[in-house]
Scaffold this active site. Structure first.
Site, PDB file in Angstrom:
ATOM      1  N   GLY A  81       0.504  -6.172   5.963  1.00 49.95           N
ATOM      2  CA  GLY A  81       1.090  -4.986   5.356  1.00 49.95           C
ATOM      3  C   GLY A  81       2.147  -4.357   6.234  1.00 49.95           C
TER       4      GLY A  81
ATOM      5  CG  ASP B 275      -1.940  -1.168   1.153  1.00 46.63           C
ATOM      6  OD1 ASP B 275      -2.575  -1.328   0.096  1.00 46.63           O
ATOM      7  OD2 ASP B 275      -2.069  -1.913   2.142  1.00 46.63           O
TER       8      ASP B 275
ATOM      9  CG  HIS C 225     -20.426  -5.370  -6.161  1.00 49.45           C
ATOM     10  ND1 HIS C 225     -20.779  -4.939  -4.913  1.00 49.45           N
ATOM     11  CD2 HIS C 225     -21.525  -5.971  -6.666  1.00 49.45           C
ATOM     12  CE1 HIS C 225     -22.044  -5.260  -4.664  1.00 49.45           C
ATOM     13  NE2 HIS C 225     -22.516  -5.886  -5.726  1.00 49.45           N
TER      14      HIS C 225
ATOM     15  CG  ASP D  13      -7.638  -6.426  -2.330  1.00 50.56           C
ATOM     16  OD1 ASP D  13      -8.823  -6.760  -2.488  1.00 50.56           O
ATOM     17  OD2 ASP D  13      -7.219  -5.836  -1.305  1.00 50.56           O
ATOM     18  CG  LEU D  14      -8.169  -4.581  -8.828  1.00 51.89           C
ATOM     19  CD1 LEU D  14      -8.113  -4.469 -10.350  1.00 51.89           C
ATOM     20  CD2 LEU D  14      -7.648  -3.291  -8.188  1.00 51.89           C
TER      21      LEU D  14
ATOM     22  CE  LYS E 261      -4.217  -6.539   0.317  1.00 45.27           C
ATOM     23  NZ  LYS E 261      -4.828  -5.286  -0.161  1.00 45.27           N
TER      24      LYS E 261
ATOM     25  CD  GLN F 190      -6.118  -4.172  10.013  1.00 44.75           C
ATOM     26  OE1 GLN F 190      -7.300  -4.343  10.304  1.00 44.75           O
ATOM     27  NE2 GLN F 190      -5.650  -4.358   8.795  1.00 44.75           N
TER      28      GLN F 190
ATOM     29  CB  ILE G  90     -24.123  -6.521 -14.736  1.00 48.25           C
ATOM     30  CG1 ILE G  90     -23.191  -5.965 -15.815  1.00 48.25           C
ATOM     31  CG2 ILE G  90     -25.117  -5.456 -14.264  1.00 48.25           C
ATOM     32  CD1 ILE G  90     -23.918  -5.574 -17.108  1.00 48.25           C
TER      33      ILE G  90
ATOM     34  CB  THR H 251     -19.409  -5.690 -16.168  1.00 45.95           C
ATOM     35  OG1 THR H 251     -20.330  -5.186 -17.133  1.00 45.95           O
ATOM     36  CG2 THR H 251     -18.324  -4.663 -15.911  1.00 45.95           C
TER      37      THR H 251
HETATM   38  O1  C5P Z   1      -0.964  -2.816   6.966  1.00 50.37           O
HETATM   39  P1  C5P Z   1      -1.994  -3.885   7.211  1.00 50.37           P
HETATM   40  O2  C5P Z   1      -1.404  -5.210   7.650  1.00 50.37           O
HETATM   41  O3  C5P Z   1      -3.097  -3.406   8.121  1.00 50.37           O
HETATM   42  O4  C5P Z   1      -2.624  -4.137   5.760  1.00 50.37           O
HETATM   43  C1  C5P Z   1      -3.696  -5.013   5.564  1.00 50.37           C
HETATM   44  C2  C5P Z   1      -4.131  -4.999   4.137  1.00 50.37           C
HETATM   45  O5  C5P Z   1      -5.324  -5.771   4.039  1.00 50.37           O
HETATM   46  C3  C5P Z   1      -4.466  -3.637   3.559  1.00 50.37           C
HETATM   47  O6  C5P Z   1      -4.141  -3.677   2.163  1.00 50.37           O
HETATM   48  C4  C5P Z   1      -5.954  -3.522   3.771  1.00 50.37           C
HETATM   49  O7  C5P Z   1      -6.574  -2.700   2.810  1.00 50.37           O
HETATM   50  C5  C5P Z   1      -6.386  -4.973   3.584  1.00 50.37           C
HETATM   51  N1  C5P Z   1      -7.620  -5.320   4.275  1.00 50.37           N
HETATM   52  C6  C5P Z   1      -7.803  -5.167   5.639  1.00 50.37           C
HETATM   53  N2  C5P Z   1      -8.961  -5.533   6.243  1.00 50.37           N
HETATM   54  C7  C5P Z   1      -9.937  -6.019   5.516  1.00 50.37           C
HETATM   55  C8  C5P Z   1      -9.792  -6.199   4.152  1.00 50.37           C
HETATM   56  C9  C5P Z   1      -8.601  -5.821   3.555  1.00 50.37           C
HETATM   57  O8  C5P Z   1      -6.903  -4.730   6.332  1.00 50.37           O
HETATM   58  N3  C5P Z   1     -11.038  -6.378   6.115  1.00 50.37           N
END
Ligand code: C5P
Length: 235
Positions: free
Chosen positions: A211, A13, A66, A62-63, A35, A191, A68, A71
């Site tokens: 991350g 990220d 969502h 990771d896109l 990712k 988190q 139809i 698509t």
């Molecule tokens: O830095 P960190 O370990 O928090 O990164 C977690 C990654 O997982 C980020 O790319 C975040 O967008 C993704 N993510 C998340 N929680 C979710 C879904 C995706 O932290 N529920």
């Protein structure tokens, strides 16, 4: 060279490619997968994915599609053309959307893995009610994960807190990809309800998305290796 058996997916990220690549060049594709999410892909596009693949990494795109069914299937096809290892969509797009996407990928040899997001972990109970879901988030996660399995997808992205119930409900062959993982001594960042890598694996996680505990570490390879060691000890 490929990502071997590592259960760690490092979340890249970063706002700029050079920052991401300098981190990537300190890691190794035998020790992790990578990712790429909406921010980096929107800024840098397919050449960035190719730069990671050229370095030998498996890429999770990771896109969270969502739309139809037609698509989403076309978008999955385009992602598969990039040579990604895994991609995802929203289970709330419905059974037919998921089935059509899976069927499109199945026409390929060596198709990428396709997993679904059930309920975004950022949503509180009141917020899921506001968009028309009833019950608590856990019930909805289980219901949408079951729908994902029936649609023939490979698994879901979920909180490690949900992993144990999903593993029990959906069996051993279903992938559980879990962010929200923090080694014991790491800060939690933004988190909220985290688990350690060992706890996540013991709860049934297949792959851990990590991350900042790696990307923000003084020694990223050492941080990654410590997580890999903890995972191995809990397998
Ligand atoms: O830095 P960190 O370990 O928090 O990164 C977690 C990654 O997982 C980020 O790319 C975040 O967008 C993704 N993510 C998340 N929680 C979710 C879904 C995706 O932290 N529920």
């Amino acid at each position: 060279m490929n990502s071997g058996d590592s259960r760690v997916i490092v979340a890249l990220d970063y706002p700029q490619q050079d920052k991401a690549l300098s981190l990537v060049d300190r890691l190794h594709p035998s020790l992790c997968r990578l990712k790429v999410g909406k921010e980096m892909f929107t800024r840098l596009g397919p050449p960035f994915v190719e730069a990671l693949r050229q370095r030998g990494y498996d890429v999770f795109l990771d896109l969270k599609f969502h739309d139809i069914p037609n698509t989403v299937a076309a978008a999955c096809d385009a992602a598969a053309d990039l040579g990604v290892w895994m991609m995802n969509l929203h289970a709330s797009g419905g059974r037919r959307m998921m089935e059509v996407a899976r069927e499109r990928l199945e026409t390929r040899t060596n198709r990428p893995l396709l997993v679904a997001v059930t309920i975004l972990t950022s949503l509180a109970t009141e917020e899921i009610h506001e968009i028309g879901f009833s019950g608590d988030p856990a019930e909805n996660v289980l219901r949408l994960a079951e729908l994902t399995r029936q649609a023939g997808l490979d698994g879901v992205v979920c909180s490690p807190r949900e992993a144990m119930a999903l593993r029990q409900g959906l069996g051993d062959d279903f992938l559980l990809v879990t962010p929200g993982v923090r080694p014991k001594l790491a800060t939690q960042d933004d988190q909220r309800r985290v688990m350690t890598p060992g706890e996540a694996i013991s709860s049934g996680s297949s792959y851990l998305v990590v991350g900042r505990p790696i990307t923000g570490a003084d020694d990223p390879i050492q941080a990654l290796q410590a997580i890999n060691d903890e995972i191995t000890a809990h397998l």
